[in-house]
Write a protein that holds these residues in place. Sequence first.
Motif, short mmCIF file in Angstrom:
data_model
loop_
_atom_site.label_atom_id
_atom_site.label_comp_id
_atom_site.label_asym_id
_atom_site.label_seq_id
_atom_site.Cartn_x
_atom_site.Cartn_y
_atom_site.Cartn_z
N GLU A 147 0.84 -1.18 0.00
CA GLU A 147 0.00 0.00 0.00
C GLU A 147 0.88 1.23 0.00
OE1 GLU A 147 -3.29 0.31 2.63
OE2 GLU A 147 -3.62 -1.87 2.64
N ALA A 148 0.52 2.16 -0.87
CA ALA A 148 1.28 3.42 -0.94
C ALA A 148 0.35 4.52 -1.42
CB ALA A 148 2.47 3.27 -1.88
N GLU A 149 0.47 5.67 -0.78
CA GLU A 149 -0.31 6.82 -1.22
C GLU A 149 0.28 7.39 -2.51
OE1 GLU A 149 -1.14 9.82 1.80
OE2 GLU A 149 -0.70 8.31 3.34
N LYS A 150 -0.57 8.04 -3.28
CA LYS A 150 -0.11 8.70 -4.50
C LYS A 150 0.76 9.89 -4.10
CE LYS A 150 -2.11 10.69 -8.71
NZ LYS A 150 -1.03 10.35 -9.56
N LEU A 151 1.83 10.10 -4.85
CA LEU A 151 2.72 11.23 -4.57
C LEU A 151 2.04 12.55 -4.88
CD1 LEU A 151 6.15 9.95 -5.98
CD2 LEU A 151 5.42 10.04 -3.60
N VAL A 152 2.30 13.53 -4.05
CA VAL A 152 1.83 14.89 -4.27
C VAL A 152 2.88 15.66 -5.07
CG1 VAL A 152 1.14 17.04 -3.12
CG2 VAL A 152 0.48 14.83 -2.14
N SER A 153 4.14 15.40 -4.76
CA SER A 153 5.25 16.03 -5.47
C SER A 153 5.52 15.27 -6.77
CB SER A 153 6.51 16.02 -4.59
OG SER A 153 6.90 14.69 -4.31
N ILE A 154 6.38 15.83 -7.59
CA ILE A 154 6.75 15.19 -8.85
C ILE A 154 8.26 15.03 -8.88
CG2 ILE A 154 6.65 15.30 -11.37
CD1 ILE A 154 4.22 17.21 -10.99
N PRO A 155 8.76 13.89 -8.34
CA PRO A 155 10.21 13.69 -8.35
C PRO A 155 10.73 13.54 -9.78
CG PRO A 155 9.09 11.81 -7.35
CD PRO A 155 8.04 12.79 -7.73
N ASP A 156 11.88 14.12 -10.01
CA ASP A 156 12.52 14.04 -11.33
C ASP A 156 13.53 12.90 -11.28
OD1 ASP A 156 13.51 14.47 -13.85
OD2 ASP A 156 14.39 16.42 -13.40
#
Length: 178
Positions: A147-156
């Motif tokens: 289980e993992a939440e969707k990322l809010v940030s956008i890692p490059d």
Amino acid sequence: MSNNILTYSKVSFNPLNPDEKSILIEDIAHALSLMTRANGHFHEFYSVAQHCIFCCEEALARGYSNKVALACLLHDASEAYLADITRPVKKNLLNYLDIEEVLQTAIYSKYIGQALSTEEQAQIHSVDNSLLFSEFIHYMNEKLDMEAEKLVSIPDFKFVPFHEVEEKYIDLFNKLTS
């Protein structure tokens, strides 16, 4: 034989009995910037320091406190002195887990100063798992069974030379501790 290691900054350090005065952010940033995630099994170099930076940025993007963001930046700092061991192996090395906990507690004590609450620990764990999940999709085209939440940030997720990662890690640390 001594239990000490010689760090990047030439500090003689005992990871089995850590002295907070000998824990230096420069050693942590340098070592983590040269360590690979997933034991080097990704198709390109991606460092533990990059992972920690992205965890910190994700914590900030979620609106978590600076304390949690700093803890996210430092959550793998013990690996600078112990090494990165894959989760399936690490959970079966009971003495290692004890050693890691003592060292990680000393690092948090030095740089955060106060214990993390259960809620803060859950936030850090959530961020770490979310990044791990996204890293495996990006680098391995695999969805982990977790289980993992969707990322809010956008890692490059791209290759960055280690010295640039090291510098960014220290800059982020300085911003969060100033």
